[in-house]
Structures are given as structure tokens and as C-alpha cells.
Design a protein around this motif. Sequence first.
Motif, PDB file in Angstrom:
ATOM      1  N   SER A 280      -9.481   0.047 -21.294  1.00  0.00           N
ATOM      2  CA  SER A 280     -10.119  -0.396 -22.534  1.00  0.00           C
ATOM      3  C   SER A 280      -9.296   0.024 -23.748  1.00  0.00           C
ATOM      4  O   SER A 280      -9.207  -0.715 -24.729  1.00  0.00           O
ATOM      5  CB  SER A 280     -11.571   0.079 -22.631  1.00  0.00           C
ATOM      6  N   LEU A 281      -8.663   1.187 -23.683  1.00  0.00           N
ATOM      7  CA  LEU A 281      -7.827   1.630 -24.796  1.00  0.00           C
ATOM      8  C   LEU A 281      -6.632   0.703 -24.982  1.00  0.00           C
ATOM      9  O   LEU A 281      -6.341   0.245 -26.089  1.00  0.00           O
ATOM     10  CB  LEU A 281      -7.347   3.069 -24.554  1.00  0.00           C
ATOM     11  N   LEU A 282      -5.946   0.394 -23.890  1.00  0.00           N
ATOM     12  CA  LEU A 282      -4.771  -0.480 -23.978  1.00  0.00           C
ATOM     13  C   LEU A 282      -5.181  -1.908 -24.322  1.00  0.00           C
ATOM     14  O   LEU A 282      -4.539  -2.568 -25.129  1.00  0.00           O
ATOM     15  CB  LEU A 282      -3.967  -0.450 -22.677  1.00  0.00           C
ATOM     16  N   GLY A 283      -6.258  -2.373 -23.714  1.00  0.00           N
ATOM     17  CA  GLY A 283      -6.729  -3.732 -23.975  1.00  0.00           C
ATOM     18  C   GLY A 283      -7.140  -3.933 -25.421  1.00  0.00           C
ATOM     19  O   GLY A 283      -6.811  -4.947 -26.043  1.00  0.00           O
ATOM     20  N   ALA A 284      -7.831  -2.935 -25.984  1.00  0.00           N
ATOM     21  CA  ALA A 284      -8.288  -3.039 -27.374  1.00  0.00           C
ATOM     22  C   ALA A 284      -7.116  -3.021 -28.344  1.00  0.00           C
ATOM     23  O   ALA A 284      -7.206  -3.562 -29.443  1.00  0.00           O
ATOM     24  CB  ALA A 284      -9.259  -1.894 -27.694  1.00  0.00           C
ATOM     25  N   ASN A 285      -6.012  -2.401 -27.941  1.00  0.00           N
ATOM     26  CA  ASN A 285      -4.847  -2.275 -28.820  1.00  0.00           C
ATOM     27  C   ASN A 285      -3.788  -3.343 -28.584  1.00  0.00           C
ATOM     28  O   ASN A 285      -2.722  -3.317 -29.194  1.00  0.00           O
ATOM     29  CB  ASN A 285      -4.221  -0.894 -28.662  1.00  0.00           C
ATOM     30  N   SER A 286      -4.056  -4.271 -27.670  1.00  0.00           N
ATOM     31  CA  SER A 286      -3.069  -5.288 -27.316  1.00  0.00           C
ATOM     32  C   SER A 286      -3.489  -6.658 -27.822  1.00  0.00           C
ATOM     33  O   SER A 286      -4.677  -6.928 -27.978  1.00  0.00           O
ATOM     34  CB  SER A 286      -2.926  -5.378 -25.791  1.00  0.00           C
ATOM     35  N   ILE A 287      -2.507  -7.513 -28.051  1.00  0.00           N
ATOM     36  CA  ILE A 287      -2.807  -8.908 -28.345  1.00  0.00           C
ATOM     37  C   ILE A 287      -1.947  -9.778 -27.437  1.00  0.00           C
ATOM     38  O   ILE A 287      -0.833  -9.393 -27.071  1.00  0.00           O
ATOM     39  CB  ILE A 287      -2.569  -9.282 -29.830  1.00  0.00           C
ATOM     40  N   GLN A 288      -2.488 -10.922 -27.040  1.00  0.00           N
ATOM     41  CA  GLN A 288      -1.696 -11.887 -26.283  1.00  0.00           C
ATOM     42  C   GLN A 288      -1.106 -12.862 -27.276  1.00  0.00           C
ATOM     43  O   GLN A 288      -1.814 -13.348 -28.161  1.00  0.00           O
ATOM     44  CB  GLN A 288      -2.576 -12.634 -25.281  1.00  0.00           C
ATOM     45  N   VAL A 289       0.187 -13.091 -27.160  1.00  0.00           N
ATOM     46  CA  VAL A 289       0.858 -14.002 -28.088  1.00  0.00           C
ATOM     47  C   VAL A 289       1.638 -15.031 -27.293  1.00  0.00           C
ATOM     48  O   VAL A 289       2.292 -14.701 -26.316  1.00  0.00           O
ATOM     49  CB  VAL A 289       1.789 -13.229 -29.064  1.00  0.00           C
ATOM     50  N   THR A 290       1.512 -16.290 -27.698  1.00  0.00           N
ATOM     51  CA  THR A 290       2.228 -17.355 -27.005  1.00  0.00           C
ATOM     52  C   THR A 290       3.364 -17.832 -27.886  1.00  0.00           C
ATOM     53  O   THR A 290       3.201 -18.018 -29.089  1.00  0.00           O
ATOM     54  CB  THR A 290       1.279 -18.511 -26.648  1.00  0.00           C
ATOM     55  N   CYS A 291       4.500 -17.985 -27.262  1.00  0.00           N
ATOM     56  CA  CYS A 291       5.704 -18.449 -27.942  1.00  0.00           C
ATOM     57  C   CYS A 291       5.562 -19.956 -28.178  1.00  0.00           C
ATOM     58  O   CYS A 291       5.318 -20.697 -27.230  1.00  0.00           O
ATOM     59  CB  CYS A 291       6.865 -18.151 -26.992  1.00  0.00           C
ATOM     60  N   ASP A 292       5.683 -20.411 -29.436  1.00  0.00           N
ATOM     61  CA  ASP A 292       5.592 -21.849 -29.695  1.00  0.00           C
ATOM     62  C   ASP A 292       6.948 -22.530 -29.439  1.00  0.00           C
ATOM     63  O   ASP A 292       7.916 -21.870 -29.059  1.00  0.00           O
ATOM     64  CB  ASP A 292       5.040 -22.134 -31.108  1.00  0.00           C
ATOM     65  N   LYS A 293       6.999 -23.826 -29.646  1.00  0.00           N
ATOM     66  CA  LYS A 293       8.235 -24.583 -29.361  1.00  0.00           C
ATOM     67  C   LYS A 293       9.426 -24.087 -30.171  1.00  0.00           C
ATOM     68  O   LYS A 293      10.569 -24.203 -29.756  1.00  0.00           O
ATOM     69  CB  LYS A 293       8.000 -26.079 -29.627  1.00  0.00           C
ATOM     70  N   ALA A 294       9.144 -23.525 -31.345  1.00  0.00           N
ATOM     71  CA  ALA A 294      10.217 -23.013 -32.206  1.00  0.00           C
ATOM     72  C   ALA A 294      10.594 -21.567 -31.862  1.00  0.00           C
ATOM     73  O   ALA A 294      11.423 -20.964 -32.538  1.00  0.00           O
ATOM     74  CB  ALA A 294       9.794 -23.114 -33.664  1.00  0.00           C
ATOM     75  N   GLY A 295       9.959 -21.010 -30.815  1.00  0.00           N
ATOM     76  CA  GLY A 295      10.287 -19.647 -30.403  1.00  0.00           C
ATOM     77  C   GLY A 295       9.579 -18.570 -31.204  1.00  0.00           C
ATOM     78  O   GLY A 295       9.995 -17.414 -31.205  1.00  0.00           O
TER      79      GLY A 295
END
Length: 151
Positions: free
Chosen positions: A80-95
Motif C-alpha cells: 500500500s505504501l508503494l502503490g500509494a506513491n506510484s503512478i502508472q504512465v503511458t508513453c504516447d506516440k510522441a514518446g
Amino acid sequence: AMSIGANNGLFTGIHNGKLDEKNRVTIPAAWRFDAEATFLAMYHPALAAIIVFPPSMAARIHDAALQVTVSDPVKMDALSLLGANSIQVTCDKAGRITLNEHIVKEARLEREVIFRGAFTTFQLASPTPPKADRDSESAKAILRALRELGL
């Protein structure tokens, strides 16, 4: 898109980048192994930088998390500590990846951003980063949590 094997998928070198007004940074071209891949980003107080886990490392975190049983409160706390402090980010077509306000503030990112390769991960740092924190309770908790998950 270049396949991950073309470059062993290792993040090396130092690259300079910019953070735009929408909190987006462009991943260095040399590091774009997978088109539109999803990364995991987390501010790491002991490194005074945002650590970015590529899809292969995110999969390792996923597998480690799957091993955790709800009867193990220490590991559940770590998750829960790591999950709360993390974000998922997706690379768009421009990187580009988009960071959130919270993580940008923690790392004190302004316009200039330094990308540091760390082989299986990479770091995003400010040229004037906060002081690295290895000793506060919250920093120790994050280090313990990473250890609990074998990272």
C-alpha cells in the motif's frame, strides 16, 4: 517500433529534457524500446529522484505483489505504501509521459529535467533536487517496502 532486443532494453547515459506546462516529459529516443508502453513512476526519497520502472520491471512488481497474502501485514503495508506513491504512465506516440502534480512537487521538478540511466530503470531528477533523504521514517519505510518486495 524498435523491439526490446534491439538495445537489450537497458537504460544508459545521461540525457537532458524539459517538463512542459502539462507535466509531460519526453523519454529520450534511445530509450523508447516499446511503442506506447506503460511505465510505473515513483518518487524515491533516498535518491532524490523519480524512479521509472519500464514494463518489464512493472511486471516484476506485479508478480511480487501477487505473492503477497492479506495475512502478511508487513508486506501488505509495503504494497500500500508503494502503490500509494506510484503512478502508472503511458508513453504516447510522441514518446511523452505525463507526471502528476504530487510527484513533480516531491522531486522539485521545474523546466529542466535530467534523465539518468540505471540499466533496468531510469531516474528523472531536477538539476537542483531536494536533499537525498535516507534517514527519515518515511524514507526508511519506502526502502523497507522495496526490500520486502525484493526490489
